[in-house]
Design a protein around this motif. Structure first.
Motif, PDB file in Angstrom:
ATOM      1  N   TRP A  19      21.645  15.191 -19.984  1.00 59.33           N
ATOM      2  CA  TRP A  19      20.420  15.492 -19.249  1.00 59.33           C
ATOM      3  C   TRP A  19      19.937  14.259 -18.484  1.00 59.33           C
ATOM      4  O   TRP A  19      19.408  14.369 -17.380  1.00 59.33           O
ATOM      5  CB  TRP A  19      19.363  16.018 -20.223  1.00 59.33           C
ATOM      6  CG  TRP A  19      18.044  16.274 -19.586  1.00 59.33           C
ATOM      7  CD1 TRP A  19      16.864  15.700 -19.886  1.00 59.33           C
ATOM      8  CD2 TRP A  19      17.761  17.193 -18.524  1.00 59.33           C
ATOM      9  NE1 TRP A  19      15.869  16.179 -19.086  1.00 59.33           N
ATOM     10  CE2 TRP A  19      16.395  17.105 -18.236  1.00 59.33           C
ATOM     11  CE3 TRP A  19      18.550  18.074 -17.775  1.00 59.33           C
ATOM     12  CZ2 TRP A  19      15.781  17.861 -17.231  1.00 59.33           C
ATOM     13  CZ3 TRP A  19      17.936  18.823 -16.782  1.00 59.33           C
ATOM     14  CH2 TRP A  19      16.570  18.708 -16.527  1.00 59.33           C
ATOM     15  N   GLY A  21      21.796  12.009 -17.091  1.00 57.64           N
ATOM     16  CA  GLY A  21      22.558  11.948 -15.850  1.00 57.64           C
ATOM     17  C   GLY A  21      22.103  12.999 -14.868  1.00 57.64           C
ATOM     18  O   GLY A  21      21.982  12.741 -13.675  1.00 57.64           O
ATOM     19  N   MET A  22      21.816  14.214 -15.379  1.00 59.59           N
ATOM     20  CA  MET A  22      21.416  15.291 -14.476  1.00 59.59           C
ATOM     21  C   MET A  22      20.060  14.997 -13.852  1.00 59.59           C
ATOM     22  O   MET A  22      19.773  15.436 -12.741  1.00 59.59           O
ATOM     23  CB  MET A  22      21.386  16.620 -15.228  1.00 59.59           C
ATOM     24  CG  MET A  22      22.765  17.188 -15.448  1.00 59.59           C
ATOM     25  SD  MET A  22      22.771  18.627 -16.475  1.00 59.59           S
ATOM     26  CE  MET A  22      22.198  19.874 -15.353  1.00 59.59           C
ATOM     27  N   ARG A  23      19.226  14.245 -14.580  1.00 56.99           N
ATOM     28  CA  ARG A  23      17.930  13.876 -13.999  1.00 56.99           C
ATOM     29  C   ARG A  23      18.117  13.023 -12.757  1.00 56.99           C
ATOM     30  O   ARG A  23      17.399  13.183 -11.771  1.00 56.99           O
ATOM     31  CB  ARG A  23      17.104  13.108 -15.032  1.00 56.99           C
ATOM     32  CG  ARG A  23      16.236  13.975 -15.893  1.00 56.99           C
ATOM     33  CD  ARG A  23      14.926  13.289 -16.233  1.00 56.99           C
ATOM     34  NE  ARG A  23      15.106  11.907 -16.635  1.00 56.99           N
ATOM     35  CZ  ARG A  23      15.301  11.510 -17.887  1.00 56.99           C
ATOM     36  NH1 ARG A  23      15.345  12.401 -18.863  1.00 56.99           N
ATOM     37  NH2 ARG A  23      15.430  10.245 -18.183  1.00 56.99           N
ATOM     38  N   ILE A  24      19.098  12.102 -12.806  1.00 60.26           N
ATOM     39  CA  ILE A  24      19.313  11.218 -11.652  1.00 60.26           C
ATOM     40  C   ILE A  24      19.746  12.034 -10.439  1.00 60.26           C
ATOM     41  O   ILE A  24      19.142  11.950  -9.358  1.00 60.26           O
ATOM     42  CB  ILE A  24      20.388  10.163 -11.992  1.00 60.26           C
ATOM     43  CG1 ILE A  24      19.904   9.244 -13.104  1.00 60.26           C
ATOM     44  CG2 ILE A  24      20.759   9.352 -10.758  1.00 60.26           C
ATOM     45  CD1 ILE A  24      18.823   8.316 -12.687  1.00 60.26           C
ATOM     46  N   THR A  25      20.786  12.856 -10.618  1.00 59.09           N
ATOM     47  CA  THR A  25      21.240  13.632  -9.465  1.00 59.09           C
ATOM     48  C   THR A  25      20.171  14.629  -9.044  1.00 59.09           C
ATOM     49  O   THR A  25      19.987  14.878  -7.852  1.00 59.09           O
ATOM     50  CB  THR A  25      22.559  14.356  -9.770  1.00 59.09           C
ATOM     51  OG1 THR A  25      22.490  14.881 -11.083  1.00 59.09           O
ATOM     52  CG2 THR A  25      23.722  13.430  -9.643  1.00 59.09           C
ATOM     53  N   GLY A  26      19.456  15.170 -10.024  1.00 57.18           N
ATOM     54  CA  GLY A  26      18.384  16.096  -9.685  1.00 57.18           C
ATOM     55  C   GLY A  26      17.290  15.419  -8.890  1.00 57.18           C
ATOM     56  O   GLY A  26      16.742  15.988  -7.948  1.00 57.18           O
ATOM     57  N   LYS A  27      16.992  14.167  -9.274  1.00 57.75           N
ATOM     58  CA  LYS A  27      15.960  13.431  -8.543  1.00 57.75           C
ATOM     59  C   LYS A  27      16.356  13.276  -7.082  1.00 57.75           C
ATOM     60  O   LYS A  27      15.553  13.492  -6.180  1.00 57.75           O
ATOM     61  CB  LYS A  27      15.787  12.053  -9.196  1.00 57.75           C
ATOM     62  CG  LYS A  27      14.608  11.272  -8.670  1.00 57.75           C
ATOM     63  CD  LYS A  27      14.592   9.869  -9.248  1.00 57.75           C
ATOM     64  CE  LYS A  27      15.209   8.896  -8.291  1.00 57.75           C
ATOM     65  NZ  LYS A  27      15.421   7.569  -8.833  1.00 57.75           N
ATOM     66  N   TYR A  28      17.623  12.919  -6.865  1.00 57.08           N
ATOM     67  CA  TYR A  28      18.058  12.747  -5.482  1.00 57.08           C
ATOM     68  C   TYR A  28      18.148  14.073  -4.753  1.00 57.08           C
ATOM     69  O   TYR A  28      18.044  14.123  -3.535  1.00 57.08           O
ATOM     70  CB  TYR A  28      19.399  12.015  -5.427  1.00 57.08           C
ATOM     71  CG  TYR A  28      19.230  10.544  -5.622  1.00 57.08           C
ATOM     72  CD1 TYR A  28      18.617   9.781  -4.645  1.00 57.08           C
ATOM     73  CD2 TYR A  28      19.638   9.917  -6.778  1.00 57.08           C
ATOM     74  CE1 TYR A  28      18.435   8.439  -4.818  1.00 57.08           C
ATOM     75  CE2 TYR A  28      19.456   8.570  -6.965  1.00 57.08           C
ATOM     76  CZ  TYR A  28      18.848   7.832  -5.981  1.00 57.08           C
ATOM     77  OH  TYR A  28      18.645   6.511  -6.146  1.00 57.08           O
ATOM     78  N   PHE A  29      18.376  15.154  -5.526  1.00 60.56           N
ATOM     79  CA  PHE A  29      18.446  16.456  -4.864  1.00 60.56           C
ATOM     80  C   PHE A  29      17.088  16.834  -4.293  1.00 60.56           C
ATOM     81  O   PHE A  29      16.988  17.366  -3.197  1.00 60.56           O
ATOM     82  CB  PHE A  29      18.923  17.513  -5.871  1.00 60.56           C
ATOM     83  CG  PHE A  29      19.107  18.864  -5.268  1.00 60.56           C
ATOM     84  CD1 PHE A  29      20.086  19.096  -4.327  1.00 60.56           C
ATOM     85  CD2 PHE A  29      18.300  19.920  -5.646  1.00 60.56           C
ATOM     86  CE1 PHE A  29      20.267  20.332  -3.771  1.00 60.56           C
ATOM     87  CE2 PHE A  29      18.464  21.172  -5.089  1.00 60.56           C
ATOM     88  CZ  PHE A  29      19.457  21.374  -4.149  1.00 60.56           C
ATOM     89  N   PRO A  32      15.715  13.039  -1.578  1.00 61.46           N
ATOM     90  CA  PRO A  32      16.910  12.250  -1.241  1.00 61.46           C
ATOM     91  C   PRO A  32      16.591  10.822  -0.831  1.00 61.46           C
ATOM     92  O   PRO A  32      17.402   9.941  -1.015  1.00 61.46           O
ATOM     93  CB  PRO A  32      17.533  13.013  -0.078  1.00 61.46           C
ATOM     94  CG  PRO A  32      16.891  14.346  -0.078  1.00 61.46           C
ATOM     95  CD  PRO A  32      15.546  14.171  -0.675  1.00 61.46           C
TER      96      PRO A  32
END
Lengths: 159, 362, 375
Positions: A19, A21-29, A32
């Protein structure tokens, strides 16, 4: 019992690390932020290279079509790849003495590695780096350039 | 209840009566089959191309990039340009390959994903075939694609392909169990394998909310296992490009490669649609028990929108997985299935059976 | 390589499943060919085949002057171009007994650390991608862009900046240099924890990295594995500490050591080195002394006849330069001891018995740059 506890704690630790890791990519999603990619052909008009950018070797000419190259050949000697060839002429000067002047300063862009030794060692500062970088051509021979413009003369320093 | 949801059965029914007026019943069935086939073909291509575009754009945003932006507005036509390129590319014959199996494999893969689309309910009354074993059918058909992958790996006469195919075989066979068990949880709840019945049973709330924590756990297991079943990251071992260059489709080119590529994306759509149907109510709007007013408002949103909204939500989650996690190793992949997912889902199913037996669910 | 392995390959057991990884393979980061013998998914042994990108740099050096050699060293380990340059420069300076201005030493050290950061960032990107986490690649490159911009502003080129010259630097750094470094450090201190969240703590990543590719300290010393790869096995080999050069004797920093010797230990060492590099940069960036950017050198450098040796710490390990001069303007013999060559050949030792996917992780954790192996 211990192993069972470990089994479940492993699962939860694993899920929480995933989770993170997913927060990081989610944040950028969702935000951006600044995108560093340059839209190259579109931004051609505004694209400015750094002033020291090593795009190619040029010989600066002033408004009177004068340059500073004496044709001494130091750049040719210092070039590690043989990408500079100097062709000189002997011309009589005003006092009637024969003097060595540059005929053609030939620069093979295709062989140049942009080490900068020619620019650095030139005793009369006749060479400089140009900012041009779009060098792609369909014919290799077009990469061989004559740096001194036709009809140009050496700049005589006011004494 | 749900009276003001537009029922596509009225539309399809009127087409049927119109056709019946023109020709004999045998021809009517034939014409309808051709029509449905065409519609599915079109939808398959459109959804597939859009998914490829979506994937690229989503991963670009996640990675702080721009993504495709050259062909068409925002690069919308990029995948169509790619398709044209793939269509025109040379089909390279592989020396010492098995030509029959080599050519057959992409078709098997694409037909399997095509077949599964028939049983999915896209909106109220919009379903090609409503099997009484719908869940079972979709699962059975979508897992058949492993045959195509194995054939592709075996027949290409390439060592990388073979390793990829063997990995894929082991992976799909084992993760099939978890997908089945997690779907079985909802089958137990709703008491039916028929997809339309499962959706109707969610008229007063989706199973993921009604089914307590066990339903949520099986939803998570379904997501993980189905991601593995469709060979997507972090479970994309069959085509792990940093290890096996491209895995089972290393040797394919042109349109045959495009088939694999499209089938992968359509499989993603199918599992997402199945998950949305079974856990999130398919086309059923968001209803809460007997709050009539609230449910009425939700009904104004067309059922097609609900279905595709939920499906694409799940697709986004699957993409989110892929663009965040590193790839697992083959033994860790099997460990995850046999030591974690399978025992948990087995326990989960017993728990659900108990809940249903006691009538504790809503 | 033992006799029986060679025999094995030539004769070929019936059940040996030999695959060629490379010269064109996505995970070898260049033209390296690994001949891998598999049993199922398990690696029995592997034989590295080098030389696909051999350019004869050592031989070319014998025909070039010392100034010209600099730009060739850029092309060995292109990700630590600056350290390679510095090694040759220091050989010449020591041989000529030139006193290099303090300013040059400081700037060189700053550039070393910036280059190390850029290199480690690229390693992080590529390592994540090897393991299948494609997003890491773009985050790393995004942050590396800032360093490359600093390079471009000061030297005019982003990767192969032949900025050193025997005696000093080609020209002075750009006036913005210090400000941009401070800006970068501020930015990167915020971004580096994201790297940890995305990859380091990830359970899948840890399972892929911990306990894989175990290299004991003895193996590391035996094969001469240096740099972060060697330090991951507890081999204290940081030339910056052992034989300080440049301004490294004026800064406080720790040599990062880990003792586990697995892929994760090497990963941790590199991640910690990024923090350490930023510490070094912060200590130096405000204290660059004023002065000349080059010492006075004769235009034609002739080393006195003799043998000279210098080693530096590049981003991948210990680079040693050995020069034999016969008093001419070009060296009689020039030998580079490049770190990647040694780091590559330990792979057979540490990857036997692991899975194919682990092989990729191991080669990623050794951070190989292929042109540096072949030169």
């Amino acid at each position: 019992m211990n192993s069972i506890a470990k089994y479940f704690s492993d699962i939860f630790k694993g899920i929480s690390s995933l989770w993170a890791g997913m927060r990081i990519t989610g944040k950028y999603f969702f935000s951006p932020g600044a995108i560093v990619t340059q839209q190259y052909p579109e931004n051609r008009a505004t694209l400015k290279m750094e002033e020291r950018f090593k795009g190619e070797i040029v010989m600066p000419h002033d408004a009177n079509n004068l340059h500073a190259c004496t044709g001494c050949g130091i750049c040719e000697m210092n070039c590690p790849n043989g990408s500079i060839e100097i062709l000189t002429d002997r011309v009589a000067n005003a006092e009637g003495k024969m003097e060595r002047v540059i005929d053609k300063h030939i620069y093979h862009l295709s062989m140049c590695t942009f080490c900068g030794l020619c620019v650095k060692t030139c005793p009369s500062d006749a060479l400089a780096f140009g900012q041009e970088f779009e060098h792609a051509v369909f014919d290799r021979s077009k990469l061989t350039k004559v740096l001194n413009q036709p009809g140009s003369k050496i700049r005589k320093e006011a004494k | 209840m749900s009276s003001n949801i537009f029922d596509f059965a009225t539309l399809t029914g009127s087409i049927h009566t119109w056709l019946s007026g023109m020709m004999s019943s045998g021809w009517v069935i034939f014409t309808e089959m051709v029509l449905v086939g065409l519609v599915f073909l079109l939808m398959y291509a459109l959804v597939g191309l859009f998914l490829v575009y979506l994937e690229r754009k989503v991963c670009a945003i996640m990675q702080n990039r721009v993504g495709p932006n050259r062909v068409g507005k925002w690069g919308l036509l990029q995948t169509i340009a790619d398709l044209i390129k793939l269509l025109m590319k040379e089909l390279i014959p592989i020396r010492k390959s098995d030509p029959l199996l080599f050519n057959l494999a992409p078709f098997i893969v694409i037909i399997c994903s095509f077949l599964a689309m028939a049983a999915l309910p896209y909106a109220k009354g919009l379903q090609a075939i409503d099997f009484n074993i719908g869940v079972f059918y979709v699962m059975a058909v979508s897992s058949l694609s492993v045959v195509g992958i194995l054939l592709a790996g075996w027949s290409s006469n390439s060592k990388y392909s073979l390793i990829g195919a063997m990995r894929s075989g082991a992976q799909i066979v084992s993760y099939e169990l978890s997908v089945g068990l997690s779907l079985l949880a909802i089958v137990v709840f709703s008491g039916s394998m028929q997809l339309s019945t499962i959706i109707e049973s969610q008229a007063n709330g989706w199973w993921i909310f009604k089914g307590h924590i066990p339903a949520f756990i099986s939803f998570i297991i379904f997501l993980v296992a189905s991601t593995a079943e469709i060979n997507r990251g972090p479970f994309d071992l069959a085509e792990a490009e940093s290890e096996l260059t491209a895995g089972f489709h290393t040797e394919y080119s042109g349109i045959k490669f495009a088939f694999f590529f499209l089938a992968e994306y359509m499989n993603m759509f199918i599992v997402a649609a199945l998950g949305a149907t079974v856990f999130l109510g398919g086309w059923m709007p968001f209803h809460i028990g007997n709050w009539e007013g609230f449910n009425q408002i939700m009904d104004y949103i067309p059922s097609v929108v609900w279905f595709f909204g939920k499906t694409f939500f799940l697709i986004l989650i699957i993409m989110w997985f892929k663009w965040t996690f590193p790839r697992l190793r083959i033994d860790q992949l099997l460990t995850l299935e046999w030591k974690y997912l399978l025992p948990i889902s087995l326990f989960n199913i017993v728990l659900i059976a108990f809940i249903v037996l006691m009538g504790w669910h809503f | 390589m033992s006799e029986e392995i060679i025999k094995d390959v030539i004769v070929g057991e019936q059940e040996d499943y030999i695959i060629n990884m490379g010269p064109q393979h996505p995970s070898t980061h260049g033209v390296l060919r690994l001949e891998v013998c598999l049993k199922g998914e398990t690696v029995k042994y592997l034989i590295p085949h080098v030389g696909y990108i051999h350019r004869g740099i050592e031989k070319m050096c014998e025909a070039n002057t010392y100034q010209q050699i600099i730009h060739l060293t850029d092309r060995m380990d292109y990700l630590s171009a600056h350290m390679n340059n510095e090694a040759v420069c220091m050989v010449v300076e020591n041989a000529m007994q030139v006193k290099v201005p303090e300013r040059v030493k400081y700037i060189r050290t700053i550039l070393n650390e910036l280059n190390r950061l850029a290199s480690h960032q690229l390693w992080w990107c590529a390592f994540g991608m090897d393991l299948g986490a494609l997003t890491s690649f773009f985050y790393g490159l995004r942050d590396r862009e800032m360093i490359l911009d600093i390079f471009e502003e000061s030297f005019g080129s982003r990767l192969l900046h032949s900025f050193n010259t025997p005696g000093g630097l080609m020209h002075d750094v750009h006036p913005n240099f210090q400000n941009r470094i401070k800006e970068f450090i501020k930015y990167f201190r915020k971004k580096l924890p994201e790297y940890d969240q995305l990859l380091t703590g990830n359970v899948i990543f840890q399972n892929r990295a911990i306990g894989i590719g175990l290299m004991s300290k003895e193996t590391a010393i035996g094969y001469g594995v240096t740099g972060p790869s060697g330090r991951g096995s507890g081999f204290s080999c940081d030339v910056r500490k052992i034989a300080p050069y440049g301004a490294y004797d004026k800064v406080q920093f720790n040599e990062i050591l880990a003792t586990e010797g697995d892929v994760f230990a090497r990963y941790k060492v590199r991640m910690a080195e990024m923090w350490e590099s930023m510490n070094i940069l912060e200590q130096l960036v405000d204290n660059i002394p004023e002065g000349d950017f080059t010492a006075k050198m004769k235009p034609i450098i002739k080393l006195p006849a003799g043998e000279y040796f210098q080693r530096v710490e590049t981003a991948r390990g210990e680079l040693a330069v050995y020069v034999v001069s016969d008093g001419n303007k070009s060296p009689y013999r020039m030998k580079f001891r490049t770190p990647n060559f040694s780091n590559l050949f330990v792979m057979n030792e540490i990857s036997a018995g692991c899975k194919i996917a682990d092989l990729i992780a191991i080669s990623g954790s050794l951070d190989l740059v292929i042109p540096d192996i072949d030169r």
